[in-house]
Write an enzyme that holds these catalytic residues in place. Structure first.
Site, PDB file in Angstrom:
ATOM      1  N   HIS A  67     -45.998 -55.299 -17.596  1.00 20.34           N
ATOM      2  CA  HIS A  67     -45.108 -54.135 -17.622  1.00 20.34           C
ATOM      3  C   HIS A  67     -44.610 -53.876 -19.047  1.00 20.34           C
ATOM      4  O   HIS A  67     -44.946 -52.858 -19.632  1.00 20.34           O
ATOM      5  CB  HIS A  67     -43.918 -54.250 -16.652  1.00 20.34           C
ATOM      6  CG  HIS A  67     -44.334 -54.427 -15.234  1.00 20.34           C
ATOM      7  ND1 HIS A  67     -45.156 -53.535 -14.597  1.00 20.34           N
ATOM      8  CD2 HIS A  67     -44.066 -55.409 -14.337  1.00 20.34           C
ATOM      9  CE1 HIS A  67     -45.373 -53.965 -13.366  1.00 20.34           C
ATOM     10  NE2 HIS A  67     -44.728 -55.100 -13.186  1.00 20.34           N
ATOM     11  N   ASP A 110     -51.392 -54.085  -9.612  1.00 20.15           N
ATOM     12  CA  ASP A 110     -50.074 -54.605  -9.264  1.00 20.15           C
ATOM     13  C   ASP A 110     -49.736 -54.459  -7.787  1.00 20.15           C
ATOM     14  O   ASP A 110     -50.239 -55.211  -6.961  1.00 20.15           O
ATOM     15  CB  ASP A 110     -49.034 -53.914 -10.160  1.00 20.15           C
ATOM     16  CG  ASP A 110     -47.630 -54.526 -10.037  1.00 20.15           C
ATOM     17  OD1 ASP A 110     -47.464 -55.512  -9.308  1.00 20.15           O
ATOM     18  OD2 ASP A 110     -46.689 -54.010 -10.670  1.00 20.15           O
TER      19      ASP A 110
END
Lengths: 437, 437
Positions: free
Chosen positions: B267, B318
Site C-alpha cells: 500500500h 489484495d
C-alpha cells in the site's frame, strides 16, 4: 412482431433483484413483468441477472481509434487532444459509418442499448459542408441502426477555439457552423429514423460564446430536446472563463438559460460550491465519465455533492478508453472513495439507476423493466470468474462488460451468448481503425 | 517433460512486443526465444500477445468471499474489516483449501502464474493451534498446487490488536502466535513443495511491536526469504504510531532494520517525503493494490515519487474485489493521473514490469521470456471487443482479465481458450463461498 416471453433467473426490478421473473413484450414494449413464477415452456430462459438497458450518456465514437495508443511519453489533456484531432482529420462519412458501426456494436456487447453521441465532426476538410450538410450525423444514426441500438444524436454547436473567441483552424474547421443560427438552420433540416432522436449540444464554453448560447437553448426548447454541454473538465477552462467573463463556466451557462432538467453537463469535475448549488437547484443532469476522467488526468468531480444538491447523475464512456458502463457506474462511487477516504456514498440501487436512466438522452420510456416501457434487457452472467459466488444485489461492483451475455433492444435480440448477432465486432473494429492509421 | 515449442504472433520481449516469436522450453525452463521466424509445424500457435507470467504480489485469498457484499450503507476501512473478520471466523483448513483453490484458479484464468499469499489465519477458534500448527498454510500451498500456480506463502506474524499493544481478541485470536519467537519456531517446522516458497510477513506496525520485529527480520535474513509488511494504508495507523512511538510507521520499520531490497511494503499510501526517501534509498519494494485501495477508500499513494526515489513497484489484487493484474498495473498510472492531473508517469514498459516482476516474491528466475527463465506464458487475445484494433504495445491500457486465453506455468499448460484445464472455477467459487454464508 409476435408476443415474446422471457423468464429471468434474476431481474432488476425497481431498486433490487427479484427472482424467477416472467417478462412479456409485444411490439417492442413490455406487457407484463411477474416475479416469483416458474418458467412456462414457451418462455426463453435468461440465466444470471437481467438489468434494464444501459444508457451510455456521453460518447465520441471516433475516439475508440485511440484506445491504447496515447500512453507513450508525458502530457496532459491538451496534448492528448492533438492526437484526437489527427484521427478526426482522417474521417470521411463512409469511414465514420464503418468505425461507428463497430464501436456501437462493441457498446451493444457491453449492454448499451442507447447511446448519446456528442457529435461535432460535421463538415469536410477545411470546413466545407458535404452536399447533404448532415451527412456525418446521418452516418452515425445509420451506424447505430446497423448495430441494433438506439441513439440520441447530440448535434453539437462548435464555433470558437478558445474562451477568448479565437477562430477555429486546422482539423477543427470541420467542427464549425459559423454561428448558432447557421447551426440551427442545418440541424433543422436533419431528419432521423425512429430508433434515433435529435438533441442539441453546446460543445463547451470554450467553443460557444455566451452571445450564441440562447439560440441553441431556444432550439432545444422548441424541440423538447436534450441539451448537453462539456463543463469544467479542466482547470484551464475555468481560469480562462473567469478571466474573460468574471464567472465560472457553470455561472455562464446558468446566465445563458442553459441549465435545467433537460440539460446534461458532462464531467463537472472542477466546480465551486456555488456551481454545485446552481446545477442542483436547476435539476441539471451531471454525466460522469470516470474511466475517461482518469485516463485524461481530469481529476475527480464532486459526485456526492452534486447528487445531494439535486442533480441526477448519469454515466458515459466518452473517449472509449474503456467501454463498460458497469465500470463507469461503480467508478463514480470508487473515485468518491479515493477523494474522501470514506466508503458508501452511492449504493448499488443508485449506481444501477445512473447506468440505466435514459432521461438525460430524452427517452423517458426506457430504462426500467416495467409494463409499458421499451423492451430493453441486458443479461449479465452470475457464472463467470468475476461474478461467481456474489450476491446478485452487488452485481454492479463485480461484473464487467465481458460478463454481458444477452441483449434485447426494443424487443429484438441483438446479442446472444456474448456474440453480436449481426456484426463481427473485433474484425470490424480492426479494419475500421486500420483505415485511419 | 519433452521439449515444447510455441510460436507467438506477438510476445513481450524485454520492454516491447516482438512478432513471430518461436519459444522452446525443456523441463519447465525456456531454452530458446527467437523473434521474426515463421511457425514450424510442430510449434503450437499462440494468437494475440503473449506476456511473461503475472505475479500477484499481495493476496488474502479468503477476502474473495466478500466480493460485491460490502457495499450497503456507509463506512470505512475499519467497518469493512469487521465483515472480513466474520468470514475469517468461519474458515476451517478444509474450507480454506476449497476456497483458495477456486480463488487461485480464478487468478490463473487472469494470467497470474505466481501469488504472494499474505497469510495470517493460522490457528483454530480461540487461537488453539491445529495438531499440525501449519495446517492452514499447508492448505494454501496445496490449493496453489491444485490450481497450477506457484505460491510464495508469506507467513505472517500478528501479535497485537493496536499500535498501543492491545491484546488480540475475538476472531483475531486465530491470527496470533504470542511472540515473534513462537512465530519463528512454528514457521521453522513448515516444509513446502517446490512450487511454493516461504516468506515472512510483519502484518503491520499495528500488529507487531517494534521489540518483536528484529526476530522476524533475522528469520528472513537467515532463510534469504522475502519479508512483506502492510504500511500506512490508513491515516489512523500513522497517527497512532506517531503518538505511541514519535515516528512514522516507515521510520519504525527502518529503525527495526526491516527495510531493504528483500522487503516489500504493501500500500504505502500515506507517506511523508522522508518516508519515500527511506523506502527508495533502501531499495524496498512498494506493492500497490489500486483496485483494493479504491474499494476501501484508502486513498492514492505516491507511486511516481517512490519509483523516482528508487523503490521498485509491484502490484497485487489484495482483497480480490477485482482479480485483474492488468487493471492493477494500469491503475497505478491512472490513479497517479487523478492525483496529479498529468498523464504519462508510467508507460507500458514500466507497467508490464510491475505486473510481471517476481523479485518481491523471491523468484528471481521468473517474469521474463528469456532462455533459462521459468517457462511461464500468458497469452492475451487481440481479437476481443476490448483489444481489437489496438497497437499491441499499448495492451496494458486496454485488455482485461477476461481477455487472457492461455496460460502456461513452469512449462505446463493450465488455461486453454479461457478455460482452466482442471477446475470448474465458477462452480467451485460458488460452492466454497456458499459454505461461508
Amino acid at each position: 412482431m409476435p408476443v415474446t416471453s422471457w423468464h429471468a433467473d434474476h431481474a432488476w426490478l425497481g431498486d433490487a433483484p427479484a427472482s424467477d421473473v416472467l417478462i412479456t413484450a409485444d411490439r417492442g414494449r413490455f406487457t407484463s413483468v411477474t416475479p416469483g413464477v416458474p418458467r412456462p415452456p414457451h418462455a426463453e430462459r435468461l440465466r444470471g441477472l437481467t438489468l434494464p438497458g444501459l444508457a451510455n450518456a456521453h460518447s465520441h465514437a471516433f475516439h475508440r481509434a485511440l484506445r491504447g495508443r496515447t500512453h507513450a511519453g508525458r502530457g496532459t489533456f491538451w496534448t492528448w487532444r492533438e492526437q484526437m484531432y489527427a484521427v478526426a482529420d482522417r474521417l470521411t462519412p463512409a469511414r465514420y459509418l464503418d468505425l461507428a458501426r463497430a464501436v456501437f456494436a462493441e457498446m451493444a456487447l457491453a449492454g448499451v442499448t442507447c447511446v448519446g453521441e456528442f457529435h461535432y465532426l460535421h463538415h469536410g476538410p477545411g470546413g466545407k459542408p458535404y452536399d447533404d450538410p448532415n451527412e456525418m450525423g446521418t452516418a452515425l444514426a445509420e451506424a447505430a441502426a446497423q448495430a441494433g441500438i438506439r441513439i440520441t444524436l447530440l448535434d453539437t454547436c462548435y464555433l470558437t477555439a478558445s474562451v477568448g473567441g479565437d477562430p477555429l483552424d486546422g482539423p477543427a474547421l470541420r467542427f464549425g457552423d459559423g454561428s448558432a443560427a447557421a447551426w440551427a438552420a442545418r440541424v433543422s433540416t436533419f431528419n432521423v429514423d425512429p430508433h434515433a432522436r435529435l438533441g442539441a449540444a453546446v460543445h463547451s464554453v470554450r467553443a460557444v460564446p455566451p452571445s450564441q448560447m440562447p439560440e441553441i437553448v431556444a432550439w432545444a426548447d422548441r424541440h423538447d430536446a436534450p441539451l448537453h454541454v462539456h463543463l469544467s473538465e479542466q482547470r484551464a477552462e475555468n481560469e480562462a472563463t473567469l478571466a474573460a467573463h468574471g464567472r465560472t463556466p457553470t455561472a455562464l451557462l446558468h446566465d445563458a438559460g442553459a441549465l435545467g432538467p433537460r440539460t446534461t453537463v458532462v464531467h463537472a469535475t472542477h466546480l465551486t460550491s456555488a456551481d454545485v448549488g446552481m446545477l442542483g437547484s436547476t435539476r441539471t443532469h451531471a454525466c460522469f465519465c470516470p474511466t475517461t476522467e482518469r485516463d485524461l488526468g481530469d481529476g475527480i468531480g464532486p459526485a456526492a455533492d452534486l447528487a445531494a444538491a439535486g442533480a441526477p447523475l448519469c454515466v458515459g464512456s466518452d473517449s472509449h478508453a474503456v467501454i463498460d458502463l458497469l465500470e463507469e457506474a461503480r467508478a463514480v462511487e470508487l473515485h468518491e472513495r479515493l477523494r474522501t477516504e470514506q466508503r458508501g456514498h452511492f449504493g448499488p440501487p443508485f449506481l444501477v439507476r445512473a447506468a440505466t436512466s435514459h432521461t438525460a438522452l430524452g427517452w423517458d420510456d426506457a430504462g426500467s423493466i416495467t409494463p409499458g416501457a421499451r423492451a430493453d434487457l441486458v443479461t449479465v452472467t452470475l457464472d463467470s470468474p468475476r461474478t461467481a459466488g456474489i450476491d446478485p444485489a452487488g452485481l454492479i461492483f463485480a461484473a464487467t462488460a465481458a460478463d454481458v451475455t444477452d441483449v434485447v433492444v426494443d424487443g429484438a435480440r441483438i446479442v446472444q451468448d456474448g456474440r453480436h448477432l449481426r456484426i463481427d465486432v473485433a474484425r470490424e473494429l480492426r479494419e475500421a481503425i486500420a483505415c485511419l492509421s
